[in-house]
Design a protein around this motif. Structure first.
Motif, mmCIF file in Angstrom:
data_model
loop_
_atom_site.group_PDB
_atom_site.id
_atom_site.type_symbol
_atom_site.label_atom_id
_atom_site.label_comp_id
_atom_site.label_asym_id
_atom_site.label_seq_id
_atom_site.Cartn_x
_atom_site.Cartn_y
_atom_site.Cartn_z
ATOM 1 N N ALA A 231 0.927 -1.279 -0.009
ATOM 2 C CA ALA A 231 -0.189 0.152 0.112
ATOM 3 C C ALA A 231 0.833 1.198 -0.171
ATOM 4 N N GLU A 232 1.750 1.281 0.856
ATOM 5 C CA GLU A 232 2.915 2.560 0.843
ATOM 6 C C GLU A 232 3.514 2.666 -0.591
ATOM 7 N N ASN A 233 3.944 1.480 -0.894
ATOM 8 C CA ASN A 233 4.666 1.684 -2.465
ATOM 9 C C ASN A 233 3.512 2.180 -3.551
ATOM 10 N N GLU B 64 3.718 5.903 -5.736
ATOM 11 C CA GLU B 64 3.849 6.011 -7.173
ATOM 12 C C GLU B 64 2.463 6.898 -7.586
ATOM 13 N N PHE B 65 1.030 6.638 -6.828
ATOM 14 C CA PHE B 65 -0.079 7.188 -7.135
ATOM 15 C C PHE B 65 -0.556 8.297 -6.264
ATOM 16 N N GLY B 66 -0.079 8.287 -5.228
ATOM 17 C CA GLY B 66 -0.399 9.282 -4.207
ATOM 18 C C GLY B 66 -1.880 9.250 -3.803
ATOM 19 N N ASP B 67 -2.914 9.964 -3.786
ATOM 20 C CA ASP B 67 -4.012 9.890 -3.433
ATOM 21 C C ASP B 67 -5.206 9.988 -4.527
ATOM 22 N N LYS C 150 -9.127 -2.732 -8.023
ATOM 23 C CA LYS C 150 -8.456 -3.119 -9.047
ATOM 24 C C LYS C 150 -7.019 -2.491 -9.472
ATOM 25 N N ALA C 151 -6.948 -1.433 -9.267
ATOM 26 C CA ALA C 151 -5.628 -0.887 -9.255
ATOM 27 C C ALA C 151 -4.846 -1.156 -8.406
ATOM 28 N N LEU C 152 -5.094 -1.553 -7.105
ATOM 29 C CA LEU C 152 -4.218 -2.057 -5.971
ATOM 30 C C LEU C 152 -3.643 -3.299 -6.283
ATOM 31 N N VAL C 153 -4.652 -4.338 -6.918
ATOM 32 C CA VAL C 153 -4.315 -5.786 -7.087
ATOM 33 C C VAL C 153 -3.485 -5.626 -8.258
ATOM 34 N N ASP C 154 -3.764 -4.908 -9.283
ATOM 35 C CA ASP C 154 -2.995 -4.871 -10.580
ATOM 36 C C ASP C 154 -1.425 -4.287 -10.220
ATOM 37 N N PHE C 155 -1.389 -3.653 -9.256
ATOM 38 C CA PHE C 155 0.164 -3.361 -8.723
ATOM 39 C C PHE C 155 0.475 -4.171 -7.971
ATOM 40 N N ALA C 156 -0.074 -4.765 -6.962
ATOM 41 C CA ALA C 156 0.645 -5.704 -5.935
ATOM 42 C C ALA C 156 0.774 -7.115 -6.358
#
Length: 562
Positions: free
Chosen positions: A215-217, A221-224, A236-242
């Protein structure tokens, strides 16, 4: 067994069959069929190299006492031109056969003729086998059970390959379903907690530090950007990232563990290409489903399971078992593997019956799916069970384990017991450089032989292939025991492949090291008789090469100096 061992057993069967037939023809035995009999290797070498129960097996049809039948068979046996020098009758009528010294010489010659392929066979006839193992949840790091599953699955695949099967290794990535939804929830909460107060993490979500780190990484990259958007978009964005980072981490950590997969198969692909829907429709077309309480059920109880199974929940979503069924259908039908082997944890006992019931209902031979159930591992230090890593204070993962113990020891130790047995992994023993540590003991035997051969050459002795007469000098008990054990390698690999038990190979190689040390302590290698010295050096090199073959198969190093 080597090629010569197999041929010798076949010859012995013919010798016995011919002797019985001859006895019938000359009237020593009454007319009748040659009985079915077995040939085995006696546990006590005093009872010969091979033993047969043919006399007991023929007692009923020949209407004579087994001992009398044995005497008649022996009187009609012809051992001329074979590797057998004599046969004796023991007990109630066992026939014990003793091999000549020529046999032992031929075993060594066969070993060197095979070279790096010694131990391999065509037993599997090139049948295609898919071994799926580890398949850890990609929502977090691999635990100690995955470490055992990785060592067992990878070494089993190697054993099957050496036994003549065409083998592929596969990791099944659970990148869909409830686990991913929970992963998304956990990431979303940690992301929002960075910007808002009073955002609670559900009790059943993932609370590990790795979720917070992702989450912190993501925030770096994407801020708020995703704070005020729709939850579905944010998740979706979080899962696609992690998730890709977790999967890359799994692959990286497994490569560190010397495991490389032929394929990483994604569960999501079964949803995307319609395989999940096709399986549901196939069940309906077979007439093995019914609806109850708004859910779609599979009549699994009609196919060997203890109860029926929900396929589609009342909310319209498939249960976890449906993509798993589609995955196994893909293995056995779509991709056409002859056999699919899953290495699973002890909590999957019920899963086996459910999956086999589903395959049977779909018209697939469920015997083509084999499940290796793997029991739990207990980590032990100073005789005490440990659950946490000294360094991090967290549960011990695959990575923290191989930070603490040598990689060779980890792979070897996890294959010291058959998969379906509980295992205490002694961390201190795995790191110990002594004969108490089985992998060190085996590697030391290899290094010791390397040292012997190097010393001989430094003293000006040129290693050569001994003559047949010189090989006949290897006739002490220690030398014969060692050669006899070397001759059993191919048979042990075939047995390990049949039983899906790589532990048979670790037991074999520990025994090989033990027999070598026993030989070395009893018989001098550097003797005045040059022919005997060359023969013993030849035997030493045969042991060294066999140890190297086996450890290479298990992806364990073979140091030349220790």
């Amino acid at each position: 067994m080597s090629k010569i061992v197999k041929e010798t057993q076949d010859i012995l069967k013919n010798i016995i069959t011919d002797a019985v037939s001859k006895a019938i023809q000359c009237g020593d035995l009454p007319d009748g069929e040659v009985p079915q009999f077995i040939i085995e290797v006696p546990a006590n070498k005093a009872n010969g190299d091979f033993s047969s129960n043919v006399a007991m097996a023929g007692a009923r049809s020949f209407k004579k006492a087994p001992r009398m039948i044995a005497e008649i068979i022996v009187n009609n046996i012809d051992l001329a031109g074979t590797f057998f020098e004599k046969v004796e009758i023991a007990g109630p009528g066992f026939l014990n056969f003793f091999l000549s010294q020529v046999y032992y010489s031929e075993i060594l010659k066969d070993l060197f003729a095979c070279g790096e392929d010694y131990g391999k066979s065509d037993y599997g006839n090139g049948k295609r086998v898919l071994v799926e193992f580890v398949s850890a949840n990609p929502t977090g790091p691999m635990h100690i059970g995955n470490a055992r599953g990785g060592a067992i699955g990878d070494c089993l695949a190697s054993v099957l390959d050496w036994a003549g099967y065409e083998v592929n290794r596969e990791f099944y990535v659970n990148d869909a379903g409830n686990q991913i939804e929970k992963f998304a929830t956990s990431l979303e909460v940690r992301y929002l907690q960075h910007f808002k107060d009073n955002v609670e993490m559900p009790e059943d979500a993932y609370h590990g530090a790795d979720i917070t780190e992702h989450a912190e990484n993501f925030i770096k990259e994407f801020g708020d950007k995703y704070v005020e958007c729709e939850s579905s978009e944010r998740r979706k964005a979080l899962v696609d990232f992690a998730l890709p980072k977790n999967i890359d981490g799994l692959e990286r950590d497994l490569k560190r563990y010397r495991i490389t997969y032929d394929n990483w198969f994604r569960e999501s692909s079964l949803h995307n290409d319609g395989s999940v829907e096709k399986v549901i429709n196939a069940f309906k077309e077979k007439g093995v489903t019914y609806e109850q309480d708004g859910a779609l059920w599979f009549k699994a109880s009609q196919f060997g399971n203890d109860k029926d199974i929900v396929l589609i929940r009342a909310n319209g979503l498939p249960t976890y078992i449906v993509p798993d069924i589609a995955y196994h259908y893909n293995k056995l039908v779509t991709r056409g593997y002859d056999t699919a082997i899953d290495v699973l944890g002890a909590d999957h006992h019920g899963y086996v019956a459910r999956m086999k019931a589903a395959l049977t209902a779909l018209g697939v031979d469920a015997d083509r799916l084999d499940i290796v159930i793997m029991q739990m591992v207990r980590l032990v230090r100073d005789g005490e069970t440990i659950k946490l890593s000294k360094r991090s204070g967290k549960a011990i993962t695959l990575n923290t384990l191989i930070d603490e113990v040598p990689l060779d020891a980890a792979r070897f130790f996890f294959n010291l017991r058959e998969p379906n047995s509980h295992f205490d992994f002694d961390l201190e023993l795995a790191a110990k450089e002594s004969s108490e540590n089985p992998v060190y003991y085996v590697q030391y035997a290899h290094a010791r032989i390397c040292s012997i051969l190097k010393k001989v050459q430094e003293q000006g002795t040129e290693l050569r292939t001994p003559t047949d007469d010189e090989l006949m000098l290897l006739n002490t008990d220690e030398e014969r025991d060692l050669i006899r054990h070397l001759s059993n390698l191919t048979g042990e690999i075939i047995t390990a492949a049949k039983t899906y038990d790589p532990a048979k190979i670790t037991h074999y190689i520990v025994e090989l090291a033990t027999l070598f040390h026993k030989f070395y302590n009893a018989q001098r290698v550097m003797v005045d008789d040059e022919g005997l010295m060359q023969a013993r050096l030849y035997l030493c090199k045969a042991v060294k090469d066999t140890i190297k073959n086996i450890l290479t198969m298990l992806k364990i190093t073979t140091p030349e100096v220790m």
